[in-house]
Design a protein around this motif. Structure first.
Motif, PDB file in Angstrom:
ATOM      1  N   MET A   1       0.830  -1.200   0.000  1.00  0.00           N
ATOM      2  CA  MET A   1       0.000   0.000   0.000  1.00  0.00           C
ATOM      3  C   MET A   1       0.871   1.259   0.000  1.00  0.00           C
ATOM      4  SD  MET A   1      -2.749   1.052   2.850  1.00  0.00           S
ATOM      5  CE  MET A   1      -2.490   2.705   3.396  1.00  0.00           C
ATOM      6  N   LYS A   2       0.501   2.213  -0.827  1.00  0.00           N
ATOM      7  CA  LYS A   2       1.218   3.487  -0.862  1.00  0.00           C
ATOM      8  C   LYS A   2       0.945   4.225   0.452  1.00  0.00           C
ATOM      9  CE  LYS A   2       1.753   7.652  -3.561  1.00  0.00           C
ATOM     10  NZ  LYS A   2       1.325   8.444  -4.687  1.00  0.00           N
ATOM     11  N   GLY A   3       2.009   4.750   1.059  1.00  0.00           N
ATOM     12  CA  GLY A   3       1.863   5.474   2.323  1.00  0.00           C
ATOM     13  C   GLY A   3       2.083   4.617   3.552  1.00  0.00           C
TER      14      GLY A   3
ATOM     15  N   LYS B   1       3.260   2.579  10.208  1.00  0.00           N
ATOM     16  CA  LYS B   1       2.721   3.913   9.920  1.00  0.00           C
ATOM     17  C   LYS B   1       1.936   3.881   8.622  1.00  0.00           C
ATOM     18  CE  LYS B   1       6.700   6.172  12.028  1.00  0.00           C
ATOM     19  NZ  LYS B   1       7.834   7.067  11.822  1.00  0.00           N
ATOM     20  N   VAL B   2       0.800   4.555   8.639  1.00  0.00           N
ATOM     21  CA  VAL B   2      -0.007   4.734   7.436  1.00  0.00           C
ATOM     22  C   VAL B   2      -0.283   6.225   7.299  1.00  0.00           C
ATOM     23  CG1 VAL B   2      -2.268   4.362   6.375  1.00  0.00           C
ATOM     24  CG2 VAL B   2      -1.113   2.463   7.484  1.00  0.00           C
ATOM     25  N   GLU B   3      -0.017   6.732   6.103  1.00  0.00           N
ATOM     26  CA  GLU B   3      -0.315   8.119   5.802  1.00  0.00           C
ATOM     27  C   GLU B   3      -1.119   8.149   4.520  1.00  0.00           C
ATOM     28  OE1 GLU B   3       1.988  12.391   5.381  1.00  0.00           O
ATOM     29  OE2 GLU B   3       3.060  10.632   6.142  1.00  0.00           O
TER      30      GLU B   3
ATOM     31  N   SER C   1      -8.011  13.129   9.523  1.00  0.00           N
ATOM     32  CA  SER C   1      -9.260  12.406   9.287  1.00  0.00           C
ATOM     33  C   SER C   1      -9.087  10.936   9.692  1.00  0.00           C
ATOM     34  CB  SER C   1      -9.690  12.536   7.835  1.00  0.00           C
ATOM     35  OG  SER C   1      -8.738  11.917   7.000  1.00  0.00           O
ATOM     36  N   TYR C   2     -10.156  10.188   9.630  1.00  0.00           N
ATOM     37  CA  TYR C   2     -10.186   8.834  10.184  1.00  0.00           C
ATOM     38  C   TYR C   2      -9.717   7.729   9.233  1.00  0.00           C
ATOM     39  CZ  TYR C   2     -12.853  10.982  13.937  1.00  0.00           C
ATOM     40  OH  TYR C   2     -13.244  11.771  14.988  1.00  0.00           O
ATOM     41  N   GLU C   3      -9.328   8.052   8.005  1.00  0.00           N
ATOM     42  CA  GLU C   3      -8.999   7.016   7.023  1.00  0.00           C
ATOM     43  C   GLU C   3      -7.839   6.122   7.444  1.00  0.00           C
ATOM     44  OE1 GLU C   3      -9.859  10.040   6.090  1.00  0.00           O
ATOM     45  OE2 GLU C   3     -11.361   9.847   4.514  1.00  0.00           O
ATOM     46  N   ALA C   4      -6.753   6.698   7.961  1.00  0.00           N
ATOM     47  CA  ALA C   4      -5.557   5.914   8.293  1.00  0.00           C
ATOM     48  C   ALA C   4      -5.824   4.939   9.437  1.00  0.00           C
ATOM     49  CB  ALA C   4      -4.388   6.833   8.627  1.00  0.00           C
ATOM     50  N   GLU C   5      -6.495   5.405  10.479  1.00  0.00           N
ATOM     51  CA  GLU C   5      -6.788   4.491  11.589  1.00  0.00           C
ATOM     52  C   GLU C   5      -7.781   3.414  11.157  1.00  0.00           C
ATOM     53  OE1 GLU C   5      -9.781   6.956  14.418  1.00  0.00           O
ATOM     54  OE2 GLU C   5      -8.090   8.037  13.537  1.00  0.00           O
TER      55      GLU C   5
END
Length: 146
Positions: free
Chosen positions: A69-71, A80-82, A106-110
């Motif tokens: 996945m990118k990020g 870590k996710v960005e 915003s809530y996308e990463a979590e």
């Protein structure tokens, strides 16, 4: 910043207290604010209702589902996710007895981390003590007896 502690609750307790998650939240809140003998008692109660974290399986699931996945990055046991363009960042750490997720924006990463964890185990309870938020990653379906 949002900080979630995710605990695996024993199935027996998860099923029995379905719909009354506030009781779990209050127990974990009590653990954070107590000291001395009371803290020892509350921590023993938490150990009793919690399962150990299957860290190897979680590591495998995260690598399997997010490595391309990118990020997504991993360093020193931190994931870590960005999410670009959404101003969303999250960090996941596997601790002794719980999983810690810190998130900003915003809530996308979590949500990406939560989705992987809910596929891994049935009874993860997420608790954000500072904002008094809590809930199951995968809601337990109530059994209906005829």
């Amino acid at each position: 910043m949002r900080v979630y502690q995710l605990y695996l609750i024993e199935d027996e307790f998860a099923n029995h207290y379905f719909g009354r998650e506030r009781m779990f939240f209050e127990l974990f809140l009590e653990s954070k604010s107590s000291f001395g003998e009371l803290k020892t008692i509350v921590d023993k109660q938490i150990q009793y209702i919690s399962k150990s974290i299957p860290s190897l399986r979680i590591h495998q699931m995260i690598h399997q589902q997010l490595s391309k996945m990118k990020g997504f990055t991993m360093e020193n046991g931190l994931y870590k996710v960005e999410v670009q363009g959404k101003n969303s960042k999250a960090i996941l750490m596997i601790k002794d007895g719980y999983v810690l997720v810190q998130a900003e924006g915003s809530y996308e990463a979590e949500a990406i981390f939560f989705e992987v964890l809910r596929k891994c185990e049935q009874s993860f309870l997420a608790i954000d003590i500072e904002h008094q938020r809590y809930g199951w990653l995968k809601p337990i379906k109530e059994r209906k007896f005829v």
